[in-house]
Scaffold this motif. Structure first.
Motif, PDB file in Angstrom:
ATOM      1  N   ASN A 118       0.742  -1.116   0.147  1.00  0.00           N
ATOM      2  CA  ASN A 118      -0.133  -0.016  -0.066  1.00  0.00           C
ATOM      3  C   ASN A 118       0.899   1.216  -0.086  1.00  0.00           C
ATOM      4  N   VAL A 119       0.535   2.126  -0.916  1.00  0.00           N
ATOM      5  CA  VAL A 119       1.121   3.563  -0.822  1.00  0.00           C
ATOM      6  C   VAL A 119       0.259   4.475  -0.786  1.00  0.00           C
ATOM      7  N   TYR A 120       0.635   5.468   0.287  1.00  0.00           N
ATOM      8  CA  TYR A 120      -0.065   6.490   0.840  1.00  0.00           C
ATOM      9  C   TYR A 120       0.566   7.705   1.373  1.00  0.00           C
ATOM     10  N   SER A 121       0.151   9.012   1.687  1.00  0.00           N
ATOM     11  CA  SER A 121       0.809  10.060   2.478  1.00  0.00           C
ATOM     12  C   SER A 121       0.233   9.986   3.725  1.00  0.00           C
ATOM     13  N   THR A 122       1.221  10.741   4.407  1.00  0.00           N
ATOM     14  CA  THR A 122       0.645  10.685   6.042  1.00  0.00           C
ATOM     15  C   THR A 122       1.342  12.093   6.571  1.00  0.00           C
ATOM     16  N   THR A 123       0.513  12.610   7.292  1.00  0.00           N
ATOM     17  CA  THR A 123       0.870  13.909   8.219  1.00  0.00           C
ATOM     18  C   THR A 123       1.035  13.758   9.555  1.00  0.00           C
ATOM     19  N   PHE A 124       2.076  14.182  10.184  1.00  0.00           N
ATOM     20  CA  PHE A 124       2.472  14.333  11.731  1.00  0.00           C
ATOM     21  C   PHE A 124       2.418  15.662  12.132  1.00  0.00           C
ATOM     22  N   TRP A 125       1.471  16.021  13.010  1.00  0.00           N
ATOM     23  CA  TRP A 125       1.592  17.307  13.407  1.00  0.00           C
ATOM     24  C   TRP A 125       1.693  17.287  15.025  1.00  0.00           C
ATOM     25  N   GLU A 126       2.787  18.059  15.469  1.00  0.00           N
ATOM     26  CA  GLU A 126       3.144  18.062  16.953  1.00  0.00           C
ATOM     27  C   GLU A 126       2.895  19.770  17.542  1.00  0.00           C
ATOM     28  N   LYS A 127       2.084  19.526  18.717  1.00  0.00           N
ATOM     29  CA  LYS A 127       1.900  21.008  19.132  1.00  0.00           C
ATOM     30  C   LYS A 127       2.632  21.044  20.450  1.00  0.00           C
ATOM     31  N   TYR A 128       3.231  22.121  20.858  1.00  0.00           N
ATOM     32  CA  TYR A 128       3.855  22.208  21.757  1.00  0.00           C
ATOM     33  C   TYR A 128       3.824  23.797  22.475  1.00  0.00           C
ATOM     34  N   TYR A 129       4.387  23.983  23.703  1.00  0.00           N
ATOM     35  CA  TYR A 129       4.259  25.251  24.119  1.00  0.00           C
ATOM     36  C   TYR A 129       5.057  26.318  23.324  1.00  0.00           C
ATOM     37  N   GLY A 130       4.582  27.304  22.786  1.00  0.00           N
ATOM     38  CA  GLY A 130       5.374  28.179  21.857  1.00  0.00           C
ATOM     39  C   GLY A 130       5.158  27.951  20.637  1.00  0.00           C
ATOM     40  N   GLY A 131       4.720  26.861  19.936  1.00  0.00           N
ATOM     41  CA  GLY A 131       4.922  26.588  18.379  1.00  0.00           C
ATOM     42  C   GLY A 131       4.274  25.330  18.098  1.00  0.00           C
ATOM     43  N   SER A 132       4.463  24.944  16.951  1.00  0.00           N
ATOM     44  CA  SER A 132       4.160  23.506  16.300  1.00  0.00           C
ATOM     45  C   SER A 132       4.938  23.113  15.105  1.00  0.00           C
ATOM     46  N   ASP A 133       4.996  21.982  14.971  1.00  0.00           N
ATOM     47  CA  ASP A 133       5.672  21.234  13.632  1.00  0.00           C
ATOM     48  C   ASP A 133       4.819  20.424  12.832  1.00  0.00           C
ATOM     49  N   THR A 134       5.099  20.514  11.393  1.00  0.00           N
ATOM     50  CA  THR A 134       4.390  19.531  10.909  1.00  0.00           C
ATOM     51  C   THR A 134       5.217  18.673   9.852  1.00  0.00           C
ATOM     52  N   SER A 135       5.206  17.386  10.027  1.00  0.00           N
ATOM     53  CA  SER A 135       6.146  16.524   8.983  1.00  0.00           C
ATOM     54  C   SER A 135       5.353  15.701   8.190  1.00  0.00           C
ATOM     55  N   TYR A 136       5.680  15.676   6.768  1.00  0.00           N
ATOM     56  CA  TYR A 136       4.871  14.873   5.853  1.00  0.00           C
ATOM     57  C   TYR A 136       5.812  13.616   5.328  1.00  0.00           C
ATOM     58  N   TYR A 137       4.886  12.375   5.192  1.00  0.00           N
ATOM     59  CA  TYR A 137       5.602  11.219   4.789  1.00  0.00           C
ATOM     60  C   TYR A 137       4.718  10.518   3.611  1.00  0.00           C
ATOM     61  N   VAL A 138       5.715   9.569   2.852  1.00  0.00           N
ATOM     62  CA  VAL A 138       5.134   8.832   2.083  1.00  0.00           C
ATOM     63  C   VAL A 138       5.306   7.292   2.663  1.00  0.00           C
ATOM     64  N   ASP A 139       4.343   6.451   2.704  1.00  0.00           N
ATOM     65  CA  ASP A 139       4.399   5.102   3.332  1.00  0.00           C
ATOM     66  C   ASP A 139       4.200   4.346   2.484  1.00  0.00           C
TER      67      ASP A 139
END
Length: 282
Positions: A118-139
């Motif tokens: 199976n091939v698909y994209s995923t999104t990982f979002w991390e929220k923390y005090y003062g900001g956030s980060d978003t990472s994108y992957y293909v699995d």
């Protein structure tokens, strides 16, 4: 063989017989929270004739952090429908912190000599005090065993198609202004240096020839790209593409791209000695 979604919130599978279309086999969401929906089916017929459908289920798996996040699912359709979970979406939030990890449509499924992948994209979002980060992957996730994911310079890839030469899986994606080929060989996932920014992100398709050479086509507005085993050729269409669906196939060493124009007509485009030819139904 066709898999499609119905107005009854199910996925249906039918196939052509000598006497016409078969009776549809339908299946729905696992409904682990009581209100699931299914979408975006893709189908592959195995070398043994087995039917494998990959799809999304908003309520495919029950977990403490899974409500509201979709799952990537597989179904093997025979006398019964046997479902399995490929990827579990999840998320949580407790101010000021939180995480989310979820797949995005579509999912593509291909057969290799070893498994179904199976091939698909995923999104990982991390929220923390003062900001956030978003990472994108293909699995790349096989039906059995562990798969691999790739993060290509934090690009979010829209996956258009995947195919296999039997050992490797090739996926065509569009991320941050470029089409690119992503490759999974069973042990690692990489991005090939086959990128093109000549055509925008609208519709595309990928195929391989009998020797495993890569061909893909993409179109946006009046521009069409033919990628032919290392050469990217861009032409201007007289019949602009008007629907986000394009198919490319090879026949007798000629690459054809099929799409619809603004009048709803099917257009078949190909190159003849470097010149663009566009055929419409008569």
């Amino acid at each position: 063989h066709i898999a499609y979604t119905t107005e009854n919130n199910t996925i249906a599978y039918i196939y052509q017989t000598d006497n016409g279309w078969s009776v549809p086999v339908e299946f729905g969401s696992n409904n682990v929270y009581g209100g699931g929906t299914v979408s975006a089916p893709d189908i592959v017929i195995g070398s043994d004739g087995s039917v494998h459908i990959a799809y999304f289920d908003t309520e495919g798996f029950e977990s403490d952090d899974g409500k509201g996040y979709p799952e990537v699912m597989n179904a093997v359709v025979g006398d019964t429908v046997v479902k399995s979970v490929v990827f579990v979406g999840w998320g949580w939030f407790s101010s000021p912190d939180g995480n989310r990890n979820f797949p995005t449509t579509p999912v593509k499924i291909v057969q290799t000599a070893a498994d179904y992948v199976n091939v698909y994209s995923t999104t990982f979002w991390e929220k923390y005090y003062g900001g956030s980060d978003t990472s994108y992957y293909v699995d790349f996730t096989p039906l059995h065993g562990e798969g691999k994911e790739i993060c290509d310079d934090w690009k979010k890839y829209d996956i258009y198609e995947a195919c296999s030469n039997g050992s490797d899986v090739y996926a065509l994606g569009y991320g941050r202004g470029n089409y690119a080929i992503l490759v999974y060989n069973g042990s690692r996932a990489t991005v090939m240096g086959l990128k093109s920014d000549a055509v925008g992100n609208y519709a595309a398709d990928l195929t391989l020839d009998g020797s495993g050479n890569i061909y893909y086509s993409a179109a946006s507005g009046s521009s069409i790209l033919f990628y032919q085993n290392g050469a990217a050729i861009v032409k201007t269409l007289q019949n602009a593409i008007n629907h986000k669906k394009l198919t490319t196939v090879l026949s007798d060493d000629t690459q054809y791209s099929v799409f619809t124009n603004a009048d709803g007509n099917i257009v078949v485009a190909y190159l003849d000695d470097g010149e663009l030819v566009e055929l419409l139904p008569t």
